[in-house]
Design a protein around this motif. Structure first.
Motif, PDB file in Angstrom:
ATOM      1  N   THR A  27      48.325  68.564  69.563  1.00 24.44           N
ATOM      2  CA  THR A  27      47.736  66.970  70.098  1.00 24.44           C
ATOM      3  C   THR A  27      47.768  65.970  69.564  1.00 24.44           C
ATOM      4  OG1 THR A  27      45.492  66.687  70.240  1.00 24.44           O
ATOM      5  CG2 THR A  27      46.383  67.360  71.990  1.00 24.44           C
ATOM      6  N   LEU A  28      49.094  65.041  69.640  1.00 23.79           N
ATOM      7  CA  LEU A  28      48.920  63.754  69.240  1.00 23.79           C
ATOM      8  C   LEU A  28      48.833  62.205  69.935  1.00 23.79           C
ATOM      9  CD1 LEU A  28      52.191  64.440  66.463  1.00 23.79           C
ATOM     10  CD2 LEU A  28      49.921  64.056  65.967  1.00 23.79           C
ATOM     11  N   GLY A  29      47.476  61.971  70.083  1.00 22.88           N
ATOM     12  CA  GLY A  29      47.633  61.074  70.859  1.00 22.88           C
ATOM     13  C   GLY A  29      47.453  61.523  72.024  1.00 22.88           C
ATOM     14  N   LYS A  30      47.747  61.375  73.409  1.00 25.25           N
ATOM     15  CA  LYS A  30      47.709  61.836  74.715  1.00 25.25           C
ATOM     16  C   LYS A  30      48.629  62.919  74.940  1.00 25.25           C
ATOM     17  CE  LYS A  30      45.679  57.734  76.731  1.00 25.25           C
ATOM     18  NZ  LYS A  30      44.870  58.464  76.746  1.00 25.25           N
ATOM     19  N   VAL A  50      51.973  59.171  62.289  1.00 23.43           N
ATOM     20  CA  VAL A  50      52.272  57.616  61.750  1.00 23.43           C
ATOM     21  C   VAL A  50      53.816  58.131  61.607  1.00 23.43           C
ATOM     22  CG1 VAL A  50      52.467  56.576  59.549  1.00 23.43           C
ATOM     23  CG2 VAL A  50      50.746  56.832  60.382  1.00 23.43           C
ATOM     24  N   ARG A  51      54.147  59.701  61.749  1.00 24.84           N
ATOM     25  CA  ARG A  51      55.689  60.064  61.754  1.00 24.84           C
ATOM     26  C   ARG A  51      56.025  59.158  63.203  1.00 24.84           C
ATOM     27  NH1 ARG A  51      60.247  59.797  61.906  1.00 24.84           N
ATOM     28  NH2 ARG A  51      61.915  62.124  61.068  1.00 24.84           N
ATOM     29  N   PHE A  52      55.994  60.089  64.255  1.00 28.68           N
ATOM     30  CA  PHE A  52      56.339  59.243  65.545  1.00 28.68           C
ATOM     31  C   PHE A  52      55.936  58.180  66.249  1.00 28.68           C
ATOM     32  CE2 PHE A  52      56.181  64.125  66.722  1.00 28.68           C
ATOM     33  CZ  PHE A  52      57.626  64.535  65.770  1.00 28.68           C
ATOM     34  N   ASN A  53      55.109  57.565  65.345  1.00 31.38           N
ATOM     35  CA  ASN A  53      55.387  55.872  65.395  1.00 31.38           C
ATOM     36  C   ASN A  53      54.095  56.207  66.661  1.00 31.38           C
ATOM     37  OD1 ASN A  53      56.679  54.683  63.446  1.00 31.38           O
ATOM     38  ND2 ASN A  53      58.593  55.335  65.108  1.00 31.38           N
ATOM     39  N   LEU A  54      52.903  56.318  67.018  1.00 30.24           N
ATOM     40  CA  LEU A  54      52.221  56.965  68.161  1.00 30.24           C
ATOM     41  C   LEU A  54      50.874  56.214  67.637  1.00 30.24           C
ATOM     42  CD1 LEU A  54      52.812  60.767  68.708  1.00 30.24           C
ATOM     43  CD2 LEU A  54      53.731  58.498  69.922  1.00 30.24           C
ATOM     44  N   GLY A  55      50.522  55.061  66.698  1.00 28.81           N
ATOM     45  CA  GLY A  55      49.949  54.025  66.367  1.00 28.81           C
ATOM     46  C   GLY A  55      49.438  54.720  65.079  1.00 28.81           C
ATOM     47  N   THR A  56      47.950  54.304  65.148  1.00 33.15           N
ATOM     48  CA  THR A  56      46.886  54.040  63.877  1.00 33.15           C
ATOM     49  C   THR A  56      46.216  55.794  64.651  1.00 33.15           C
ATOM     50  OG1 THR A  56      46.649  51.391  63.652  1.00 33.15           O
ATOM     51  CG2 THR A  56      45.424  53.428  62.565  1.00 33.15           C
ATOM     52  N   VAL A 107      44.641  69.972  59.510  1.00 33.02           N
ATOM     53  CA  VAL A 107      46.194  69.266  58.617  1.00 33.02           C
ATOM     54  C   VAL A 107      47.305  71.566  59.131  1.00 33.02           C
ATOM     55  CG1 VAL A 107      46.925  69.916  56.334  1.00 33.02           C
ATOM     56  CG2 VAL A 107      45.433  68.618  56.276  1.00 33.02           C
ATOM     57  N   ILE A 108      47.572  71.608  59.806  1.00 31.75           N
ATOM     58  CA  ILE A 108      48.439  72.467  59.714  1.00 31.75           C
ATOM     59  C   ILE A 108      49.472  72.320  59.076  1.00 31.75           C
ATOM     60  CG2 ILE A 108      50.129  73.674  61.183  1.00 31.75           C
ATOM     61  CD1 ILE A 108      48.979  72.357  63.487  1.00 31.75           C
ATOM     62  N   ILE A 109      49.621  73.829  57.991  1.00 34.32           N
ATOM     63  CA  ILE A 109      50.713  74.530  56.480  1.00 34.32           C
ATOM     64  C   ILE A 109      51.749  74.490  57.135  1.00 34.32           C
ATOM     65  CG2 ILE A 109      50.604  75.437  54.743  1.00 34.32           C
ATOM     66  CD1 ILE A 109      48.460  73.653  54.332  1.00 34.32           C
ATOM     67  N   LEU A 110      52.627  74.447  56.870  1.00 34.74           N
ATOM     68  CA  LEU A 110      53.783  75.187  57.046  1.00 34.74           C
ATOM     69  C   LEU A 110      54.551  75.542  55.913  1.00 34.74           C
ATOM     70  CD1 LEU A 110      54.651  72.139  59.375  1.00 34.74           C
ATOM     71  CD2 LEU A 110      53.651  74.516  60.149  1.00 34.74           C
ATOM     72  N   ASN A 111      55.497  76.789  56.271  1.00 35.43           N
ATOM     73  CA  ASN A 111      56.524  77.421  55.468  1.00 35.43           C
ATOM     74  C   ASN A 111      57.873  76.834  55.876  1.00 35.43           C
ATOM     75  OD1 ASN A 111      55.556  78.782  52.877  1.00 35.43           O
ATOM     76  ND2 ASN A 111      54.298  80.315  54.947  1.00 35.43           N
ATOM     77  N   ILE A 112      58.481  76.156  54.934  1.00 33.78           N
ATOM     78  CA  ILE A 112      59.803  75.837  55.723  1.00 33.78           C
ATOM     79  C   ILE A 112      61.120  75.537  55.005  1.00 33.78           C
ATOM     80  CG2 ILE A 112      61.126  73.267  56.901  1.00 33.78           C
ATOM     81  CD1 ILE A 112      58.683  73.933  58.216  1.00 33.78           C
ATOM     82  N   GLY A 113      61.924  76.676  55.509  1.00 33.01           N
ATOM     83  CA  GLY A 113      62.425  77.324  53.586  1.00 33.01           C
ATOM     84  C   GLY A 113      61.986  77.950  52.876  1.00 33.01           C
ATOM     85  N   ASN A 114      61.720  77.089  51.621  1.00 34.72           N
ATOM     86  CA  ASN A 114      61.195  77.626  50.522  1.00 34.72           C
ATOM     87  C   ASN A 114      59.621  77.149  49.753  1.00 34.72           C
ATOM     88  OD1 ASN A 114      63.078  79.647  49.949  1.00 34.72           O
ATOM     89  ND2 ASN A 114      64.386  78.792  48.508  1.00 34.72           N
ATOM     90  N   ARG A 115      59.415  76.224  50.724  1.00 35.09           N
ATOM     91  CA  ARG A 115      58.832  74.975  50.679  1.00 35.09           C
ATOM     92  C   ARG A 115      57.208  74.863  51.372  1.00 35.09           C
ATOM     93  NH1 ARG A 115      59.829  72.141  46.180  1.00 35.09           N
ATOM     94  NH2 ARG A 115      57.872  70.901  46.550  1.00 35.09           N
ATOM     95  N   VAL A 116      55.902  74.418  50.811  1.00 34.89           N
ATOM     96  CA  VAL A 116      54.981  74.649  51.334  1.00 34.89           C
ATOM     97  C   VAL A 116      54.668  73.090  52.380  1.00 34.89           C
ATOM     98  CG1 VAL A 116      52.517  75.243  51.920  1.00 34.89           C
ATOM     99  CG2 VAL A 116      53.924  76.990  50.695  1.00 34.89           C
ATOM    100  N   VAL A 117      54.513  72.785  52.798  1.00 37.95           N
ATOM    101  CA  VAL A 117      54.417  71.308  54.122  1.00 37.95           C
ATOM    102  C   VAL A 117      53.241  70.924  55.054  1.00 37.95           C
ATOM    103  CG1 VAL A 117      54.991  69.258  54.923  1.00 37.95           C
ATOM    104  CG2 VAL A 117      56.823  70.860  54.033  1.00 37.95           C
ATOM    105  N   GLY A 118      52.381  70.436  54.574  1.00 37.77           N
ATOM    106  CA  GLY A 118      50.977  70.054  55.433  1.00 37.77           C
ATOM    107  C   GLY A 118      51.445  69.628  56.371  1.00 37.77           C
ATOM    108  N   MET A 119      50.380  69.450  58.371  1.00 37.10           N
ATOM    109  CA  MET A 119      50.700  68.127  58.438  1.00 37.10           C
ATOM    110  C   MET A 119      49.543  67.656  59.676  1.00 37.10           C
ATOM    111  SD  MET A 119      53.846  69.202  61.972  1.00 37.10           S
ATOM    112  CE  MET A 119      52.812  69.656  62.914  1.00 37.10           C
ATOM    113  N   VAL A 120      49.184  66.589  59.618  1.00 35.47           N
ATOM    114  CA  VAL A 120      47.823  66.033  60.186  1.00 35.47           C
ATOM    115  C   VAL A 120      48.370  65.736  61.523  1.00 35.47           C
ATOM    116  CG1 VAL A 120      45.985  64.521  59.860  1.00 35.47           C
ATOM    117  CG2 VAL A 120      47.826  64.831  57.781  1.00 35.47           C
ATOM    118  N   VAL A 121      47.624  66.422  62.387  1.00 41.70           N
ATOM    119  CA  VAL A 121      47.338  66.235  63.488  1.00 41.70           C
ATOM    120  C   VAL A 121      46.160  65.585  64.266  1.00 41.70           C
ATOM    121  CG1 VAL A 121      49.889  67.908  64.085  1.00 41.70           C
ATOM    122  CG2 VAL A 121      47.480  69.326  63.914  1.00 41.70           C
ATOM    123  N   ASP A 122      45.948  65.338  65.743  1.00 37.41           N
ATOM    124  CA  ASP A 122      44.869  65.093  65.975  1.00 37.41           C
ATOM    125  C   ASP A 122      43.906  66.322  66.142  1.00 37.41           C
ATOM    126  OD1 ASP A 122      45.687  62.368  66.155  1.00 37.41           O
ATOM    127  OD2 ASP A 122      46.229  62.492  67.838  1.00 37.41           O
TER     128      ASP A 122
END
Length: 160
Positions: A19-22, A69-75, A84-99
């Protein structure tokens, strides 16, 4: 056309629901390597607002993107369910914060509808479709395309 031909076009896929917001979103579970409690990352100078910083994950420096913040869903508000969801994208490791993370949902192709054309009001370039499960609707995100997009500047910025 054998029965196997039909089976290959109707294989269900698993999505991690969060979830992100509602709103509830989903990403391909195969891109997820782990889910971690949110910890404040080390800020990087001149990074875009949605790049909260980096963390050291077992010797790998991982950029952390705040999806609200990326999707402009408020503060964003960081609470006990923020992860934090840790992702494997191609040869990179990236984390994304979600509610919060909801569950892993299996969707068949029949349960996934095309994203509506919203014209210029909403960029649907990163939306695979809308998944429906009973009363729930998941906005399915093409996380590969989003994280490696030129506007994110993430992969290039970290690799430089």
């Amino acid at each position: 056309m054998s029965q196997n031909d039909t089976a290959t076009t109707t294989n269900p896929a698993e999505y991690l629901a969060f979830t992100l917001g509602k709103e509830e979103y989903g990403i391909d579970i195969q891109k997820v390597s782990e889910i971690r409690n949110y910890e404040s990352p080390t800020r990087i100078a001149s990074a875009p607002d949605y790049v909260k910083g980096v963390i050291n994950l077992r010797g790998i420096i991982v950029p952390i993107v705040d999806m609200r913040v990326r999707f402009n869903l408020g503060t964003p508000e960081y609470g006990p369910f923020t992860v934090v969801i840790i992702l494997n994208i191609g040869n990179r490791v990236v984390g994304m914060v979600v509610d919060a993370v909801s569950d892993v949902t299996t969707l068949t192709p029949e349960q996934i509808k095309s994203a509506p054309d919203m014209g210029s009001t909403l960029n649907t370039e990163y939306i695979v479709g809308l998944g429906t499960v009973e009363e729930r609707m998941l906005i399915l995100v093409d996380i590969d395309r989003l994280m490696s997009s030129e506007e994110m500047g993430l992969i290039e910025a970290i690799a430089a």
